[in-house]
Design an enzyme around this catalytic site. Structure first.
Site, short mmCIF file in Angstrom:
data_model
loop_
_atom_site.label_atom_id
_atom_site.label_comp_id
_atom_site.label_asym_id
_atom_site.label_seq_id
_atom_site.Cartn_x
_atom_site.Cartn_y
_atom_site.Cartn_z
N LYS A 209 62.19 -10.23 82.68
CA LYS A 209 61.44 -9.06 82.21
C LYS A 209 60.31 -9.50 81.28
CE LYS A 209 61.36 -6.20 78.93
NZ LYS A 209 59.89 -5.98 78.75
N GLU A 283 65.55 -17.10 71.05
CA GLU A 283 64.39 -17.79 70.43
C GLU A 283 63.62 -16.71 69.68
OE1 GLU A 283 63.66 -20.97 70.69
OE2 GLU A 283 64.72 -21.68 72.46
N CYS A 317 55.02 -18.06 67.59
CA CYS A 317 56.29 -17.94 66.84
C CYS A 317 56.42 -19.04 65.81
CB CYS A 317 57.45 -18.00 67.81
SG CYS A 317 57.37 -19.43 68.90
N GLU A 415 57.09 -12.36 58.79
CA GLU A 415 56.22 -12.86 59.86
C GLU A 415 55.11 -11.85 60.11
OE1 GLU A 415 57.89 -12.82 63.84
OE2 GLU A 415 57.05 -14.80 64.21
P1 NAD Z 1 59.76 -8.04 70.71
O1 NAD Z 1 61.08 -8.49 70.21
O2 NAD Z 1 59.26 -6.73 70.29
O3 NAD Z 1 59.74 -8.04 72.29
C1 NAD Z 1 60.10 -9.16 73.06
C2 NAD Z 1 60.59 -8.69 74.40
O4 NAD Z 1 61.80 -7.97 74.23
C3 NAD Z 1 59.64 -7.77 75.15
O5 NAD Z 1 59.71 -8.08 76.52
C4 NAD Z 1 60.23 -6.40 74.89
O6 NAD Z 1 59.93 -5.46 75.88
C5 NAD Z 1 61.70 -6.71 74.88
N1 NAD Z 1 62.54 -5.77 74.14
C6 NAD Z 1 62.18 -4.93 73.14
N2 NAD Z 1 63.26 -4.23 72.71
C7 NAD Z 1 64.32 -4.66 73.44
C8 NAD Z 1 65.71 -4.33 73.46
N3 NAD Z 1 66.24 -3.44 72.62
N4 NAD Z 1 66.51 -4.97 74.34
C9 NAD Z 1 66.00 -5.90 75.17
N5 NAD Z 1 64.70 -6.24 75.22
C10 NAD Z 1 63.86 -5.63 74.35
O7 NAD Z 1 58.76 -9.21 70.33
P2 NAD Z 1 57.22 -9.29 70.64
O8 NAD Z 1 56.53 -8.44 69.66
O9 NAD Z 1 56.96 -9.09 72.10
O10 NAD Z 1 56.95 -10.85 70.37
C11 NAD Z 1 56.69 -11.33 69.14
C12 NAD Z 1 57.93 -11.96 68.56
O11 NAD Z 1 58.44 -12.98 69.41
C13 NAD Z 1 57.62 -12.67 67.27
O12 NAD Z 1 58.61 -12.37 66.32
C14 NAD Z 1 57.66 -14.15 67.64
O13 NAD Z 1 57.96 -15.00 66.59
C15 NAD Z 1 58.70 -14.16 68.69
N6 NAD Z 1 58.57 -15.34 69.55
C16 NAD Z 1 59.48 -16.36 69.43
C17 NAD Z 1 59.36 -17.50 70.21
C18 NAD Z 1 60.35 -18.63 70.07
O14 NAD Z 1 60.36 -19.50 70.93
N7 NAD Z 1 61.18 -18.64 69.06
C19 NAD Z 1 58.34 -17.61 71.14
C20 NAD Z 1 57.42 -16.57 71.25
C21 NAD Z 1 57.56 -15.43 70.45
#
Ligand code: NAD
Length: 504
Positions: A209, A283, A317, A415
């Site tokens: 997804k 992650e 991230c 963050e």
């Molecule tokens: P997010 O957590 O809002 O969304 C990430 C994904 O999860 C999206 O596809 C979203 O649709 C989905 N999602 C949202 N709510 C959900 C739920 N309740 N159940 C299942 N899936 C759900 O994060 P974002 O704003 O898209 O991305 C930014 C974040 O991602 C930052 O905090 C960043 O640090 C982190 N990030 C971490 C890494 C890593 O490798 N550690 C890499 C990239 C981004």
């Protein structure tokens, strides 16, 4: 060398440094390049389906939402909003494909991954343009970083398919089963590759997804999967927002969840998986410390700071978003940073001269602005560097940094996920380590020093999954990546990353 001689050298070095700083107090004139727009055009269909069982299908939910170009606010396409029946169909297709795929000879699985990697290379330009249009990152980054790493990741894992017994010596590695994989918007295709490549190499099937603002390259990848004739159902792609992700997490026939995204959502997913037989890797977010000692090669460190926080508009991230500078050089670093920042070009991500593109969404821009307000209100000093006017439409934030930051300030703890650096100071190596570790996160860190012994000593004490030494933001498919503490658990990449996708 006598003491006197040594002192003279130190004094003259000191003199040189301040002289350089003095010349940098005036901002450089931005060189006036002619526009260098990327000329390749990537057609995007008006509306996209879900990729289930090897074909594109309309969503049973009958719902769609817009995906826009954040640099122009123009609609690129309508994306299917996967509902419960869609998630169920994708999981069923993955389950049905599992038997055959898991028994496909490893050498054969490798051929598919090699073919996929080669096809990605052949279509690299198209993928880079699409990534930039949908996500806002500069074309230079998608062209030179994201897409080459995507291909590298599939090449690397193609090589593992028939060597899993060596990776887990003495064991009989078997696939975990159906993997639900949820990814964020900052590195859309790269995160898809990080998830899919090891899963497929180990004989699993997948339901991926993508994030709601950046689904297009994952769907283009699905076209490539058709081209290489990957058996139907081995990879399924269900687009949608958080609710679609939640349904995938809670689906009873999923064996493993791999999630990359925010810590907040990660915690919810961990709670949903607790008490079930599902395996989980997370992650999550970060607030990584980039530590600059006074003996560091300062110009090199400035480039590392720029790479650490202004790469991909700070939507990284592991961004080095907390700069820890030794007190004796703090003023000099701030002057040089201001000077370097003034030379960064902010604007059209499709222009090859652009350094900093568009913020990914209106919502993310609002979040960043909120943190800028909070930082000011709590007493930190915001250094904004003026530049030529920004485009009228689109979501923009000029790179900037905060000085006079206290470790208790919100901007030093949370963050921001934007091009905003917070600068703190330290006096001794132990204070640097203490400040760096004073966070619930533990994703990455950087250490800059001329002394190898100091680098290794400090790196060992840092609670971070990755520590870069005299460099920042380097990635390689063979190198494991992942967090400590609230930055998650499990590793992606290299041999360590395979572990999440096998049962032994
Ligand atoms: P997010 O957590 O809002 O969304 C990430 C994904 O999860 C999206 O596809 C979203 O649709 C989905 N999602 C949202 N709510 C959900 C739920 N309740 N159940 C299942 N899936 C759900 O994060 P974002 O704003 O898209 O991305 C930014 C974040 O991602 C930052 O905090 C960043 O640090 C982190 N990030 C971490 C890494 C890593 O490798 N550690 C890499 C990239 C981004």
């Amino acid at each position: 060398m006598t003491h006197d001689h040594h002192d003279d050298t130190a004094a003259s070095l000191q003199y040189d440094a301040s002289a350089v700083s003095a010349t940098m107090r005036t901002a450089p004139a931005l060189i006036d390049y002619s526009p260098a727009p990327e000329t390749a055009r990537t057609p995007v269909s008006e509306s996209c389906g879900l990729f289930i069982n090897g074909t594109f299908v309309a969503p049973r939910s009958r719902r769609r939402f817009e995906t826009i170009n954040p640099a122009t606010e123009e609609r690129l396409s309508l994306i299917a909003d996967g509902g419960a029946a869609d998630v169920d169909a994708a999981v069923s297709a993955a389950r049905a494909a599992l038997r055959r795929w898991s028994r496909t000879r490893p050498e054969e699985r490798a051929k598919y991954l090699f073919r996929l990697a080669r096809r990605i290379q052949e279509r690299a330009r198209e993928l880079a343009v699409l990534e930039t249009m949908d996500g806002g990152k500069p074309i230079r980054e998608s062209r030179d970083v994201d897409i080459p790493l995507v291909a590298q990741h599939f090449f690397h894992h193609a090589g593992w398919c028939d060597k899993l017994r060596y990776a887990f010596a003495g064991a009989d590695p078997r696939p975990v089963g159906v993997c639900g994989q949820i990814i964020p918007w900052n590195f859309p295709l790269l995160m898809a590759a990080w998830k899919l490549a090891p899963a497929l190499a180990c004989g699993n099937t997948c339901v991926l997804k993508p994030a709601e603002t950046t689904s297009l390259t994952a769907l283009r990848l699905a076209e490539i999967l058709q081209e290489i004739e990957l058996p139907p159902g081995v990879v399924n792609i269900v687009t949608g927002a958080g609710e679609t992700g939640r349904m995938l997490v809670e689906h009873p026939d999923v064996d493993k969840i791999a999630f990359t995204g925010s810590t907040e959502v990660g915690k919810r997913i961990a709670a949903a998986c607790a008490g079930t037989r599902k395996r989980l890797t997370l992650e999550l977010g970060g607030k990584s410390a980039n530590i600059i000692f006074e003996d560091a090669a300062i110009d090199q460190a400035i480039e590392g700071i720029v790479q650490g926080i202004w790469f991909n508009q700070g939507h990284v991230c592991c961004a080095g978003s907390r700069l820890l500078v030794q007190e004796s050089i703090a003023d000099d670093v701030a002057v040089r940073l201001r000077h370097r920042l003034a030379s960064l070009r902010v604007g059209d991500p499709l222009d090859k001269n652009t350094d900093v593109g568009a913020i990914n969404s209106a919502a993310q821009l609002a979040t960043i602005r909120r943190y800028l307000e909070i930082g000011r209100a709590e007493g930190a000093r915001l250094e904004e560097i003026p530049g030529p006017p920004l485009p009228e439409r689109g979501y923009w934030c000029r790179p900037c940094f905060f000085t006079d930051v206290d470790p208790s300030h919100t901007i030093a703890r949370e963050e921001i996920f934007g091009p905003v650096l917070t600068i703190l100071t330290f006096r001794t190596p132990s204070e640097a380590v203490e400040r760096a570790n004073n966070t619930p996160y533990g994703l990455a860190a950087g250490v800059w020093s001329d002394k190898g012994a100091r680098i290794f000593d400090v790196a060992r004490k840092l609670e971070a999954g990755v520590v870069w030494c005299n460099t920042y933001n380097q990635f390689d498919a063979a190198s494991p990546f992942g967090g400590y503490k609230e930055s998650g658990f499990g590793r992606e990449g290299g041999m360590a990353g395979l572990r999440a996708y096998v049962t032994l």
